[in-house]
Scaffold this motif. Structure first.
Motif, PDB file in Angstrom:
ATOM      1  N   PRO A 109       0.837  -1.203   0.000  1.00  0.00           N
ATOM      2  CA  PRO A 109       0.000   0.000   0.000  1.00  0.00           C
ATOM      3  C   PRO A 109       0.874   1.257   0.000  1.00  0.00           C
ATOM      4  O   PRO A 109       1.999   1.243   0.517  1.00  0.00           O
ATOM      5  N   ALA A 110       0.352   2.339  -0.541  1.00  0.00           N
ATOM      6  CA  ALA A 110       1.132   3.560  -0.707  1.00  0.00           C
ATOM      7  C   ALA A 110       1.711   4.070   0.610  1.00  0.00           C
ATOM      8  O   ALA A 110       2.878   4.483   0.674  1.00  0.00           O
ATOM      9  N   ALA A 111       0.918   4.042   1.684  1.00  0.00           N
ATOM     10  CA  ALA A 111       1.397   4.549   2.973  1.00  0.00           C
ATOM     11  C   ALA A 111       2.561   3.721   3.499  1.00  0.00           C
ATOM     12  O   ALA A 111       3.529   4.257   4.048  1.00  0.00           O
ATOM     13  N   GLU A 112       2.479   2.408   3.302  1.00  0.00           N
ATOM     14  CA  GLU A 112       3.559   1.528   3.764  1.00  0.00           C
ATOM     15  C   GLU A 112       4.820   1.733   2.928  1.00  0.00           C
ATOM     16  O   GLU A 112       5.935   1.748   3.456  1.00  0.00           O
ATOM     17  N   ARG A 113       4.641   1.899   1.621  1.00  0.00           N
ATOM     18  CA  ARG A 113       5.803   2.168   0.762  1.00  0.00           C
ATOM     19  C   ARG A 113       6.472   3.480   1.166  1.00  0.00           C
ATOM     20  O   ARG A 113       7.707   3.571   1.202  1.00  0.00           O
ATOM     21  N   ALA A 114       5.673   4.489   1.459  1.00  0.00           N
ATOM     22  CA  ALA A 114       6.229   5.784   1.849  1.00  0.00           C
ATOM     23  C   ALA A 114       7.010   5.672   3.155  1.00  0.00           C
ATOM     24  O   ALA A 114       8.096   6.256   3.296  1.00  0.00           O
ATOM     25  N   ARG A 115       6.469   4.919   4.101  1.00  0.00           N
ATOM     26  CA  ARG A 115       7.140   4.751   5.392  1.00  0.00           C
ATOM     27  C   ARG A 115       8.495   4.082   5.219  1.00  0.00           C
ATOM     28  O   ARG A 115       9.515   4.529   5.772  1.00  0.00           O
ATOM     29  N   ARG A 116       8.523   3.028   4.466  1.00  0.00           N
ATOM     30  CA  ARG A 116       9.775   2.303   4.250  1.00  0.00           C
ATOM     31  C   ARG A 116      10.766   3.151   3.454  1.00  0.00           C
ATOM     32  O   ARG A 116      11.980   3.095   3.692  1.00  0.00           O
ATOM     33  N   PHE A 117      10.263   3.927   2.526  1.00  0.00           N
ATOM     34  CA  PHE A 117      11.134   4.825   1.751  1.00  0.00           C
ATOM     35  C   PHE A 117      11.808   5.842   2.672  1.00  0.00           C
ATOM     36  O   PHE A 117      13.021   6.060   2.589  1.00  0.00           O
ATOM     37  N   VAL A 118      11.023   6.467   3.546  1.00  0.00           N
ATOM     38  CA  VAL A 118      11.587   7.470   4.459  1.00  0.00           C
ATOM     39  C   VAL A 118      12.633   6.837   5.368  1.00  0.00           C
ATOM     40  O   VAL A 118      13.717   7.399   5.586  1.00  0.00           O
ATOM     41  N   VAL A 119      12.331   5.654   5.894  1.00  0.00           N
ATOM     42  CA  VAL A 119      13.271   4.986   6.798  1.00  0.00           C
ATOM     43  C   VAL A 119      14.585   4.699   6.093  1.00  0.00           C
ATOM     44  O   VAL A 119      15.665   5.058   6.575  1.00  0.00           O
ATOM     45  N   ARG A 120      14.519   4.049   4.934  1.00  0.00           N
ATOM     46  CA  ARG A 120      15.770   3.622   4.295  1.00  0.00           C
ATOM     47  C   ARG A 120      16.550   4.803   3.730  1.00  0.00           C
ATOM     48  O   ARG A 120      17.787   4.815   3.768  1.00  0.00           O
ATOM     49  N   GLU A 121      15.853   5.815   3.193  1.00  0.00           N
ATOM     50  CA  GLU A 121      16.574   6.940   2.605  1.00  0.00           C
ATOM     51  C   GLU A 121      17.191   7.816   3.683  1.00  0.00           C
ATOM     52  O   GLU A 121      18.282   8.364   3.500  1.00  0.00           O
ATOM     53  N   THR A 122      16.519   7.963   4.812  1.00  0.00           N
ATOM     54  CA  THR A 122      17.072   8.782   5.898  1.00  0.00           C
ATOM     55  C   THR A 122      18.263   8.104   6.553  1.00  0.00           C
ATOM     56  O   THR A 122      19.316   8.717   6.752  1.00  0.00           O
ATOM     57  N   LEU A 123      18.117   6.820   6.873  1.00  0.00           N
ATOM     58  CA  LEU A 123      19.195   6.119   7.565  1.00  0.00           C
ATOM     59  C   LEU A 123      20.413   5.908   6.681  1.00  0.00           C
ATOM     60  O   LEU A 123      21.549   5.904   7.170  1.00  0.00           O
ATOM     61  N   ALA A 124      20.214   5.735   5.388  1.00  0.00           N
ATOM     62  CA  ALA A 124      21.328   5.411   4.496  1.00  0.00           C
ATOM     63  C   ALA A 124      22.114   6.628   4.025  1.00  0.00           C
ATOM     64  O   ALA A 124      23.153   6.479   3.381  1.00  0.00           O
ATOM     65  N   ARG A 125      21.623   7.821   4.330  1.00  0.00           N
ATOM     66  CA  ARG A 125      22.296   9.046   3.873  1.00  0.00           C
ATOM     67  C   ARG A 125      22.796   9.832   5.082  1.00  0.00           C
ATOM     68  O   ARG A 125      22.001  10.516   5.745  1.00  0.00           O
ATOM     69  N   PRO A 126      24.087   9.803   5.388  1.00  0.00           N
ATOM     70  CA  PRO A 126      24.606  10.509   6.570  1.00  0.00           C
ATOM     71  C   PRO A 126      24.281  12.001   6.574  1.00  0.00           C
ATOM     72  O   PRO A 126      23.978  12.563   7.627  1.00  0.00           O
ATOM     73  N   TRP A 127      24.315  12.622   5.409  1.00  0.00           N
ATOM     74  CA  TRP A 127      24.049  14.057   5.345  1.00  0.00           C
ATOM     75  C   TRP A 127      22.592  14.377   5.678  1.00  0.00           C
ATOM     76  O   TRP A 127      22.272  15.501   6.084  1.00  0.00           O
TER      77      TRP A 127
END
Length: 426
Positions: A109-127
């Motif tokens: 579902p879109a909300a779940e995809r968005a949540r996982r996107f935010v988690v992985r993109e935030t944690l994987a980018r030190p800046w």
């Protein structure tokens, strides 16, 4: 196990690999005894054997439904089952294939995809992670308790200086990582200080960043492969010239992933050879120090002798009591169980057994953010076992475990290399 894979995957490299793994399984069920989620729920589908059947059904063209997703998502990828399995089933690889197929056939579902996107993109980018964490700390008093507990306080450890470069002929590269420089910057500094005493210069390559493990296991394998190629490119000048003995990784989760670069990129014509060479050089920090056991022991003995001659309280202080949590990526993925423990004992720490030490603490990359209820239950059980002997400090070998455990206890939780550095510093 007999298989009949569907046409959509049968002739692919992933299909061939999955077929081989499935045929290795003999349904014995030994894996269920050491599976954390099976221990919690007692459901066959929340154990490795049940999940293997779900993946088999999926790859044979069966239904791709919410039930399959729920049970695959609940898996921690801790690989405890692989340690137990008498047949050598490569479960974690089968799980990666199954999850990838499921994501393609059943988009979230879109909300779940968005949540996982935010988690992985935030944690994987030190800046991005560093300012996000700073904002979270400012807003912490206003957040719900469950969310606030996941935001660690700023480290209070005194900042130690990185050793002066250029003093040693022996050199090793260090992975800085994505969240570790912000959450526990003292870890790599401590590693560099210890190796410096052993005549080895440890240095980080500018711009190295994330190893790709986070995105690889979080619905973004293409982005993860890009992370891996970029990291290889950053390291390659030193590797190609043969200027480093090893690539040292202080976070056991990252170490386990970098060691698999050669396998993951085996079909990449441009990077297969480079990836294999990087994997061959990759070493968990514990492997490096156990390889330097004799000179390290000599340094530790000298430091102990110096302490015994001091007139202050440090000379007569009781040995620190340490409970060591061995991350799954250290003991199950890298098969390095007992190595750190032997180093801590050699350093003079009092180490005591921890019940069910094979079980996961619930951190598991981003798992504690995506499955907080299960992760909290596992952490409570783990902390009860760790604190049973009344330790003065809990030690571990992975930044995720360190911060996950620290959020649930008043006992200090530190990376084990800091304890070794403390001993050498007297």
């Amino acid at each position: 196990m007999q298989t009949s894979l569907a046409d959509f995957i049968r002739d692919s490299s992933a299909g061939s690999e999955a077929d081989s793994i499935l045929r290795t399984c003999v349904h014995c069920g030994f894996c269920t005894a050491t599976c954390p989620t099976y221990q919690l729920f007692g459901d066959e589908l929340d154990g490795p054997r049940g999940r293997i059947y779900l993946i088999k059904n999926l790859l044979e063209g069966g239904s791709a439904g919410a039930r399959t997703r729920r049970h695959l998502d609940r898996c921690l990828s801790c690989r405890s089952c692989e340690t137990t399995c008498p047949s050598g089933v490569d479960y974690h690889r089968l799980l990666d294939i199954g999850r990838n197929v499921l994501d393609a056939r059943l988009p979230r579902p879109a909300a779940e995809r968005a949540r996982r996107f935010v988690v992985r993109e935030t944690l994987a980018r030190p800046w991005l992670f560093k300012p996000a964490l700073a904002l979270g700390r400012l807003a912490k008093p206003l957040l719900p308790p469950a969310l606030a507990a996941k935001i660690p306080s700023a480290t209070s450890a005194a900042a130690a200086a990185w050793p002066t470069p250029g003093r040693h002929r022996r050199r090793m590269l260090a992975l800085a990582g994505c969240v570790q420089p912000t959450l526990t910057p003292q870890t790599n500094v401590a590693a560099a200080r210890v190796l410096d005493r052993l005549g080895v210069e440890l240095f980080e390559a500018p711009g190295a960043g994330c190893c790709g493990a986070l995105r690889y296991h979080l619905d973004a394998q293409a982005a993860a492969l890009a992370d891996m190629r970029r990291l290889i490119d950053v390291w390659w000048p030193w590797v190609e010239r043969g200027e480093v003995e090893a690539i040292v990784v202080t976070a056991s989760g990252c170490a386990a992933h970098v060691k698999e670069y050669g396998r993951i990129l085996a079909d990449d014509a441009a990077y297969a050879e480079k990836a294999a060479r990087v994997s061959a050089l990759a070493r968990d920090l514990s492997e490096v120090l156990i390889g330097e056991h004799e000179p390290l022991s000599a340094l530790l003995n000298a430091a102990a002798a110096n302490r015994s001659q001091r007139p202050d309280a440090a000379a007569t202080a009781p040995r620190a009591r340490v409970a060591f949590h061995s991350p799954c990526t250290l003991q199950h993925a890298q098969k390095l169980g007992g190595v750190v423990e032997s180093l801590l004992v050699a350093a003079g720490y009092e180490l005591f057994p921890v019940a069910d030490s094979h079980l996961c603490c619930g951190s598991s990359g981003a798992y504690s953010l995506l499955q907080p209820a299960i992760a909290t239950r596992l952490r409570s059980d783990k902390l009860a076992a760790l604190n049973e002997g009344g330790p003065t400090v809990i030690a571990t070998a992975n930044v995720g475990c360190q911060n996950h455990l620290a959020a649930g206890t008043q006992t200090p939780v530190r990376h084990w290399i800091e304890l070794i550095a403390d001993r050498l510093d007297g």
